[in-house]
Scaffold this active site. Sequence first.
Site, short mmCIF file in Angstrom:
data_model
loop_
_atom_site.label_atom_id
_atom_site.label_comp_id
_atom_site.label_asym_id
_atom_site.label_seq_id
_atom_site.Cartn_x
_atom_site.Cartn_y
_atom_site.Cartn_z
N ASP A 207 52.36 -16.04 -39.43
CA ASP A 207 52.86 -17.22 -38.70
C ASP A 207 53.02 -18.59 -39.75
O ASP A 207 53.62 -19.62 -39.02
CB ASP A 207 51.99 -17.70 -37.51
CG ASP A 207 51.69 -16.54 -36.43
OD1 ASP A 207 52.35 -15.74 -36.53
OD2 ASP A 207 50.58 -16.96 -35.81
N MET A 250 56.54 -13.64 -33.56
CA MET A 250 55.62 -14.01 -33.45
C MET A 250 55.26 -15.66 -33.82
O MET A 250 56.19 -16.15 -34.18
CB MET A 250 54.71 -13.44 -34.59
CG MET A 250 54.16 -11.90 -34.41
SD MET A 250 52.92 -11.42 -35.53
CE MET A 250 52.37 -10.11 -34.29
#
EC number: 2.7.1.11
Length: 444
Positions: A207, A250
Amino acid sequence: MATETATSIKKLPSLSGLNHRRNPLDENPFFHPSDGFYINPSDVILSQVTYDLSAQSQPRFAYHRAGPRQEIMYEPSAVKAAIVTCGGLCPGMNTVIRELVVGLWELYDVKEIYGIPAGYRGFYSMEAVKLNPKIVHDWHKKGGTVLATSRGGFHLNKIVDAIQLNGYNQVYIIGGDGTMRGAVEIFKEVSRRKLEVGITGIPKTVDNDVGIIDRSFGFQTAVEMAQQAISAAHVEAESAVNGIGLVKLMGRSTGHIALHATLSSRDVDCCLIPEMDFYLEGKGGLFEFLEKRLKERGHAVLVVAEGAGQDMIPRNDSQKQERDESGNLVFLDVGAWFKSVLKEWWEREHPDELFTVKYIDPTYMIRAVPANATDNLYCTLLAHSAIHGVMAGYTGFVSGPINGNYAYIPLEEVAQAKNEVNTNDHKWAWVRSVTTQPDFESKF
Ligand SMILES: Nc1ncnc2c1ncn2[C@@H]1O[C@H](COP(=O)(O)OP(=O)(O)O)[C@@H](O)[C@H]1O
Ligand SMILES: O=P(O)(O)OC[C@H]1O[C@](O)(COP(=O)(O)O)[C@@H](O)[C@@H]1O
Ligand SMILES: [Mg+2]
């Protein structure tokens, strides 16, 4: 004009009970250490490279520069190293493990290297695996982590007892924000027990939500994969009548993957991220925007980061409480929710017109692949920086690039820092100008 300001160095803890010795790289046939090869303790990387020269002098901070030191603190034959991977997958984890093993072995002649299976819990509940360059030679070509990983299982005393019992004196911890917070606790407990154990963290997060460092390894690979999903969504949307291509990417608390994939793809009409509130109905809302886009172009592509809009999705009481083993709130599927609200909206507004939503969820595909060439190289440099730092006696630190140069950063600082998308900066303005999406400001 600003006056000269002093620079303060972010000091690192170091082990005190060990003996100095010359770096064995002096004798390594592949290295001929010349002037400048070894890094002095006074070599630093400035935390900031942009300054306003007309402003009042600002305090300057710097981190120790990463790299080999002329003197090291461990007798290589006395090193017993442990490597562990924790949290979710990220492209490049295997490369980092491989390069730690090969680097320790080839650069410093360390032969006792152990892989801890399945994350933190593996320290006290599983048999460690002895590693050598032959075993790990092709790991950089594999996605995932050969050592396996897990969430939860963080029992501080059991972990430190295991470190002590097994005689590990170097511990390399590869993981994300949660893992780094755990590593801080391990470091503190090891220090409290006065153990001469070097603890280092190697930040892993697909991320890109770890702060201070330029970017995390695997992130570029993930963005490349995300773009493929966006291209497919675009084809599906273009080939339908009033087609919407919906892609969930994500990003639990940060939208970096969504942002970067949007900017590089240019097929995206709207990008929604956790750092930005949005709304659906009414003036300036998402539906109004999509309606216009469908009328003008016949299709639209919507990218949504998994953490966006979570407070808009109805949850029952048990869903409000549900946590994963590490204590992270379990998110509902924002993509599936979007698909259903988009359909409801269209049926309500245009019951006689064709409409299609094609939802693509590439979640695990983008993080389960091996690292691309750039990330593989990055992982190698990270692993080698970590080894040089630990061998030099530093502990409680993280290696990572700051403004393009590798630095050693106090672990605690990394564990606390977040890297969120700044929706007031130029990059986000560029997203808005590329997509022309609403800014959703009228309501907030
Ligand atoms: N605040 C914390 N203190 C100690 N350990 C933690 C903390 N948060 C998470 N951990 C442990 O770190 C590991 C990985 O955490 P997790 O949040 O799943 O992934 P990531 O490190 O990728 O963010 C788990 O074993 C978890 O128990
Ligand atoms: O299904 P899993 O394994 O819990 O992973 C999903 C999570 O992994 C993430 O990529 C974050 O993982 P980390 O905390 O391990 O960095 C999130 O975007 C996502 O919520
Ligand atoms: Mg995390």
